[in-house]
Write a protein that holds these residues in place. Structure first.
Motif, PDB file in Angstrom:
ATOM      1  N   PRO A 200       0.689  -1.375   0.023  1.00 57.48           N
ATOM      2  CA  PRO A 200      -0.128  -0.192  -0.096  1.00 57.48           C
ATOM      3  C   PRO A 200       0.698   1.373   0.048  1.00 57.48           C
ATOM      4  O   PRO A 200       1.753   1.587   0.622  1.00 57.48           O
ATOM      5  N   MET A 201       0.195   2.234  -0.763  1.00 54.69           N
ATOM      6  CA  MET A 201       1.197   3.637  -0.945  1.00 54.69           C
ATOM      7  C   MET A 201      -0.034   4.455  -1.542  1.00 54.69           C
ATOM      8  O   MET A 201      -0.544   4.219  -2.525  1.00 54.69           O
ATOM      9  N   PHE A 202      -0.235   5.468  -1.219  1.00 53.51           N
ATOM     10  CA  PHE A 202      -1.133   6.467  -1.423  1.00 53.51           C
ATOM     11  C   PHE A 202      -0.602   8.073  -1.559  1.00 53.51           C
ATOM     12  O   PHE A 202      -0.087   8.479  -0.362  1.00 53.51           O
ATOM     13  N   ASP A 203      -0.756   8.739  -2.562  1.00 55.48           N
ATOM     14  CA  ASP A 203      -0.045  10.040  -2.554  1.00 55.48           C
ATOM     15  C   ASP A 203      -1.535  10.925  -2.077  1.00 55.48           C
ATOM     16  O   ASP A 203      -2.590  10.891  -2.653  1.00 55.48           O
ATOM     17  N   LEU A 204      -1.429  11.429  -0.957  1.00 54.43           N
ATOM     18  CA  LEU A 204      -2.363  12.394  -0.385  1.00 54.43           C
ATOM     19  C   LEU A 204      -2.154  14.001  -0.673  1.00 54.43           C
ATOM     20  O   LEU A 204      -2.904  14.564  -0.174  1.00 54.43           O
ATOM     21  N   THR A 205      -0.920  14.328  -1.277  1.00 55.80           N
ATOM     22  CA  THR A 205      -0.885  15.651  -1.576  1.00 55.80           C
ATOM     23  C   THR A 205      -2.019  16.193  -2.180  1.00 55.80           C
ATOM     24  O   THR A 205      -1.990  17.654  -2.249  1.00 55.80           O
ATOM     25  N   LEU A 207      -4.962  16.255  -1.606  1.00 55.22           N
ATOM     26  CA  LEU A 207      -5.942  16.596  -0.800  1.00 55.22           C
ATOM     27  C   LEU A 207      -5.847  17.760  -0.280  1.00 55.22           C
ATOM     28  O   LEU A 207      -6.678  18.725   0.150  1.00 55.22           O
ATOM     29  N   SER A 208      -4.610  18.042   0.159  1.00 52.27           N
ATOM     30  CA  SER A 208      -4.183  19.092   1.100  1.00 52.27           C
ATOM     31  C   SER A 208      -2.561  19.133   0.873  1.00 52.27           C
ATOM     32  O   SER A 208      -1.877  18.179   0.900  1.00 52.27           O
ATOM     33  N   PRO A 209      -2.048  20.584   1.040  1.00 53.52           N
ATOM     34  CA  PRO A 209      -0.569  20.696   1.106  1.00 53.52           C
ATOM     35  C   PRO A 209      -0.005  20.261   2.449  1.00 53.52           C
ATOM     36  O   PRO A 209       1.198  20.300   2.442  1.00 53.52           O
ATOM     37  N   LEU A 210      -0.861  20.018   3.559  1.00 62.38           N
ATOM     38  CA  LEU A 210      -0.326  19.627   4.813  1.00 62.38           C
ATOM     39  C   LEU A 210      -0.099  18.067   4.781  1.00 62.38           C
ATOM     40  O   LEU A 210       0.391  17.598   5.835  1.00 62.38           O
ATOM     41  N   LEU A 211      -0.513  17.445   3.511  1.00 57.18           N
ATOM     42  CA  LEU A 211      -0.229  16.061   3.667  1.00 57.18           C
ATOM     43  C   LEU A 211       0.639  15.444   2.664  1.00 57.18           C
ATOM     44  O   LEU A 211       1.077  15.886   1.766  1.00 57.18           O
ATOM     45  N   GLN A 212       1.468  14.384   3.032  1.00 61.83           N
ATOM     46  CA  GLN A 212       2.317  13.707   2.251  1.00 61.83           C
ATOM     47  C   GLN A 212       1.916  12.490   1.607  1.00 61.83           C
ATOM     48  O   GLN A 212       0.570  11.936   1.831  1.00 61.83           O
ATOM     49  N   THR A 213       2.886  11.626   1.169  1.00 60.69           N
ATOM     50  CA  THR A 213       2.407  10.330   0.339  1.00 60.69           C
ATOM     51  C   THR A 213       2.436   9.384   1.953  1.00 60.69           C
ATOM     52  O   THR A 213       3.304   9.396   2.698  1.00 60.69           O
ATOM     53  N   LEU A 214       1.306   8.486   1.838  1.00 60.26           N
ATOM     54  CA  LEU A 214       1.165   7.491   2.980  1.00 60.26           C
ATOM     55  C   LEU A 214       1.648   6.189   2.235  1.00 60.26           C
ATOM     56  O   LEU A 214       0.920   5.710   1.521  1.00 60.26           O
ATOM     57  N   LEU A 215       2.559   5.562   3.339  1.00 54.84           N
ATOM     58  CA  LEU A 215       3.028   4.111   2.760  1.00 54.84           C
ATOM     59  C   LEU A 215       3.436   3.366   3.920  1.00 54.84           C
ATOM     60  O   LEU A 215       3.562   3.893   5.086  1.00 54.84           O
ATOM     61  N   ILE A 216       3.679   2.173   3.595  1.00 47.16           N
ATOM     62  CA  ILE A 216       4.261   1.117   4.499  1.00 47.16           C
ATOM     63  C   ILE A 216       5.540   0.937   4.346  1.00 47.16           C
ATOM     64  O   ILE A 216       5.877   0.129   3.066  1.00 47.16           O
ATOM     65  N   GLU A 217       6.532   1.382   5.071  1.00 46.96           N
ATOM     66  CA  GLU A 217       8.094   0.960   4.713  1.00 46.96           C
ATOM     67  C   GLU A 217       8.399  -0.526   5.068  1.00 46.96           C
ATOM     68  O   GLU A 217       9.125  -1.029   4.181  1.00 46.96           O
ATOM     69  N   GLN A 218       7.959  -1.243   5.944  1.00 49.94           N
ATOM     70  CA  GLN A 218       8.135  -2.522   6.336  1.00 49.94           C
ATOM     71  C   GLN A 218       6.834  -3.276   6.499  1.00 49.94           C
ATOM     72  O   GLN A 218       6.267  -3.229   7.446  1.00 49.94           O
ATOM     73  N   ASP A 219       6.394  -3.738   5.394  1.00 50.20           N
ATOM     74  CA  ASP A 219       5.061  -4.566   5.398  1.00 50.20           C
ATOM     75  C   ASP A 219       4.910  -5.786   5.988  1.00 50.20           C
ATOM     76  O   ASP A 219       5.141  -6.555   4.907  1.00 50.20           O
ATOM     77  N   HIS A 220       4.721  -5.904   7.029  1.00 50.73           N
ATOM     78  CA  HIS A 220       4.754  -7.372   7.755  1.00 50.73           C
ATOM     79  C   HIS A 220       3.629  -8.254   7.119  1.00 50.73           C
ATOM     80  O   HIS A 220       3.531  -9.281   6.941  1.00 50.73           O
ATOM     81  N   LYS A 221       2.505  -7.511   6.540  1.00 54.04           N
ATOM     82  CA  LYS A 221       1.329  -8.238   6.181  1.00 54.04           C
ATOM     83  C   LYS A 221       1.825  -8.609   4.774  1.00 54.04           C
ATOM     84  O   LYS A 221       1.623 -10.145   4.231  1.00 54.04           O
ATOM     85  N   ALA A 222       2.629  -8.127   4.027  1.00 53.41           N
ATOM     86  CA  ALA A 222       2.913  -8.483   2.645  1.00 53.41           C
ATOM     87  C   ALA A 222       4.081  -9.609   3.174  1.00 53.41           C
ATOM     88  O   ALA A 222       4.108 -10.837   2.162  1.00 53.41           O
ATOM     89  N   TRP A 223       4.967  -9.464   3.853  1.00 53.40           N
ATOM     90  CA  TRP A 223       5.901 -10.619   4.179  1.00 53.40           C
ATOM     91  C   TRP A 223       5.186 -11.901   4.610  1.00 53.40           C
ATOM     92  O   TRP A 223       5.413 -12.794   3.990  1.00 53.40           O
ATOM     93  N   TYR A 224       4.159 -11.745   5.369  1.00 55.84           N
ATOM     94  CA  TYR A 224       3.237 -13.034   5.916  1.00 55.84           C
ATOM     95  C   TYR A 224       2.679 -13.351   4.451  1.00 55.84           C
ATOM     96  O   TYR A 224       2.849 -14.707   4.545  1.00 55.84           O
TER      97      TYR A 224
END
Length: 304
Positions: A200-205, A207-224
């Motif tokens: 998962p990765m979502f670019d939230l910029t 929506l608002s200049p106060l937001l950034q990209t939301l992502l999972i750096e270590q995705d234990h769900k993907a590992w599993y």
């Protein structure tokens, strides 16, 4: 054995398989770089050798500063650590099944030579199957099973892999180390498969200049989700309960982060935006028979 391979310990048996990951371009959720490290720690794997790294990396290119250079750590002028490119070989065993874990740096030079040495290692240790790991960022629900895309070296493998709830990739573009090795594996007749998790990765910029990209750096769900497939494909019988718990914790943590953002910026309606980005997602269902039996027996004993 290829002259670039150095083994300082002779394995006591033939390996059943080789699992490989790299610090590389296709490393979303650290599936390729950190999941092998997790397996090394969990299985108490022994470091038995290296693939010599000298021919495969650039020291520097003018204007790139630290992009290619090795990194050094100094303490009062003394070289405490020099971090160079590495390609390490580990020997692991679980439930009487020995296997190899390979963790390296994606090569920058002499890729054909690297491929030759890599598969010579697999053949030297008699690994019947080679599984490579990768991760790619995309619009995927954080609280659902990850989509796993798959590539393979031999056409006859498709029917078997089709049972693993994977999407067969139709990608066309720049190649990662995992995909590059497909060609060499096919020429050698080696069973080689690459599992790429969609992280998962979502670019939230927007929506608002106060937001950034939301992502999972270590995705234990993907590992599993990747390891469930590898565990069954290679019959390793690894205990994945720790990864399963980490997956649940990750989902809860990501939910809490979204809640925090919703409270801070209620006018943006972040959850609605995420739902729109992931609408149409079909959650893959991978339930191998042995896991179904295990769950069924567990439910039975619970009832009793």
């Amino acid at each position: 054995m290829d002259t670039l391979i150095e083994l300082w310990e002779t394995p006591p048996a033939h390996a059943t398989a080789l699992i490989a990951g790299w610090r590389q371009w296709a490393d979303g959720g650290a599936v390729s770089s950190e999941l092998p490290k997790y397996l090394i720690e969990q299985t108490h794997a022994r470091h038995i050798g290296v693939l010599n790294s000298d021919p495969f990396y650039i020291f520097q290119v003018p204007g790139t500063h630290a992009l290619f250079r090795p990194e050094i750590k100094l303490q009062d002028g003394y070289r405490a650590e020099l971090r160079e490119k590495r390609n390490d070989i580990y020997w692991a065993e679980n439930d009487g099944r020995p296997f190899v874990i390979f963790l390296g740096d994606e090569p920058q030079l002499n890729i054909a030579r690297y491929a030759h040495a890599f598969f010579d290692l697999a053949q030297t240790l008699h690994a019947r199957r080679v599984v490579a790991l990768g991760g790619v960022y995309g619009h995927a629900p954080h609280d659902k099973d990850r989509e796993i895309t798959c590539t393979y070296s031999l056409q006859r493998m498709k029917d078997e892999l089709n049972e693993y709830a994977v999407t067969f990739s139709n990608y066309e573009g720049g190649v990662s180390i995992g995909s590059y090795l497909l060609d060499r594996a096919e020429k050698l007749g080696i069973e080689y498969v690459v599992f790429y998790a969609i992280v998962p990765m979502f670019d939230l910029t927007p929506l608002s200049p106060l937001l950034q990209t939301l992502l999972i750096e270590q995705d234990h769900k993907a590992w599993y989700d990747v390891m469930r497939r590898i565990n069954h494909l290679l019959q390793l019988h690894l205990d994945l309960s720790d990864l399963e718990r980490a997956s649940r914790q990750l989902i809860a943590s990501f939910d809490a982060k979204i809640d925090d953002l919703e409270r801070a910026l209620p006018q943006v309606n972040i959850r609605a935006h995420l739902n729109k980005l992931t609408e149409g997602f079909v959650e893959p269902s991978f339930s191998p028979l042995d896991e179904v039996w295990k769950k069924g027996l567990g439910d039975l004993f619970k009832d009793l």
